[in-house]
Design an enzyme around this catalytic site. Structure first.
Site, PDB file in Angstrom:
ATOM      1  CB  SER A 212      -0.883   0.005   1.255  1.00  0.00           C
ATOM      2  OG  SER A 212      -1.457   1.280   1.461  1.00  0.00           O
TER       3      SER A 212
ATOM      4  CE1 TYR B  96      -4.126  -2.438   5.055  1.00  0.00           C
ATOM      5  CE2 TYR B  96      -3.328  -0.212   4.640  1.00  0.00           C
ATOM      6  CZ  TYR B  96      -3.803  -1.423   4.174  1.00  0.00           C
ATOM      7  OH  TYR B  96      -3.940  -1.617   2.819  1.00  0.00           O
TER       8      TYR B  96
END
Length: 260
Positions: free
Chosen positions: A147, A160
């Site tokens: 990401s 995350y």
């Protein structure tokens, strides 16, 4: 891209919906036989593939389940040419509450460990499961999904972001280790995708303004959708990328620039 992946067998984890479903559809359209693997039912995805392919139930946090996924693929199709390790914890789903946006010191031990167990350990399990088949063939393509939050340093999602950073570094180590066996390992780095998972986490955390903020830093000046990722995913599973390994390939519309 039709025919680019003819004869190849590719597993997509987290393929029951959203981005994983988009990967599966694009790979199939390029000629691959797709194994749609998920903890959820993949019947809808298989329908989009025209019934071509295989649906497998998998819990990536369980090594035995990942091994069973690989064994089912080999039993049905005789080989494993590639995998896209898309399964991850982000937004709420039928099996997890998803990530809550919190200051780092308010993230609970349980939430931290659950994130690492799914996003990091789960990716490791899936790699371990498919590598024996790839080694035996002398060829394979592993695509891990990170990401661009690891480049942006997004606040209030430390668990995350850290997990996706670990996935990127895992890729580099595996590329070095598995290269002599003919196995290429790369990281696809999406930006902020307009997926149901993203929209859910923004709504549940009253952070809808983030969508506009992500659009504003995108060089192409628009939101990103799952279909924006699939061309790169197909490329990384094809012979066109046979001399590409250990790379972080950003597909975020120019939100982040890396390297020189």
């Amino acid at each position: 891209m039709s025919g680019l992946l003819d004869g190849r067998v590719v597993i997509v984890t987290g393929a029951a919906r959203g981005i994983g479903q988009a990967y599966a559809k694009a790979l199939s359209e390029a000629g691959a036989t797709v194994v749609a693997a998920d903890i959820l039912d993949c019947a809808q995805t298989l329908g989009l593939l025209g019934g071509r392919g295989l649906g497998v139930k998998v819990d990536i946090t369980d090594m035995a389940s990942c091994t069973a996924m690989a064994e089912a693929t080999q039993k049905a199709h005789g080989r494993i040419d590639g995998i896209i390790n898309n399964a991850a914890m982000f937004g709420p789903s039928a099996v997890t509450e998803g990530a809550r946006m919190l200051p780092f010191d308010e993230i609970t031990e349980d939430a931290w460990q659950r994130m690492m167990n799914i996003n990091v350990t789960g990716t490791w399990h899936a790699c371990k499961a498919v590598v024996p088949a790839m080694r035996a063939q002398g060829y394979g393509k592993i695509v891990n999904i990170s990401s661009n939050t690891i480049q942006l340093g997004n606040p209030n999602l430390l668990h995350y972001v850290v997990s996706k950073g670990a996935v990127a570094t895992m890729t580099r180590c595996l590329a070095r280790e598995l290269g002599p066996a003919g196995i290429r390992v790369n990281t696809l780095v999406p930006g902020f995708i307009q997926s149901q998972a993203s929209l859910d986490i923004m709504r549940e955390n009253h952070a809808e303004a983030i969508t506009g903020a992500m659009k504003s830093i995108c060089s192409l000046g628009r939101e990103q959708y799952a279909d924006d990722l699939v061309g790169t995913a197909v490329y990384l599973q094809s012979a066109l990328s046979d001399f590409v390994s250990g790379q972080m390939i950003s597909v975020d519309g120019g939100a982040c620039f890396t390297g020189m």
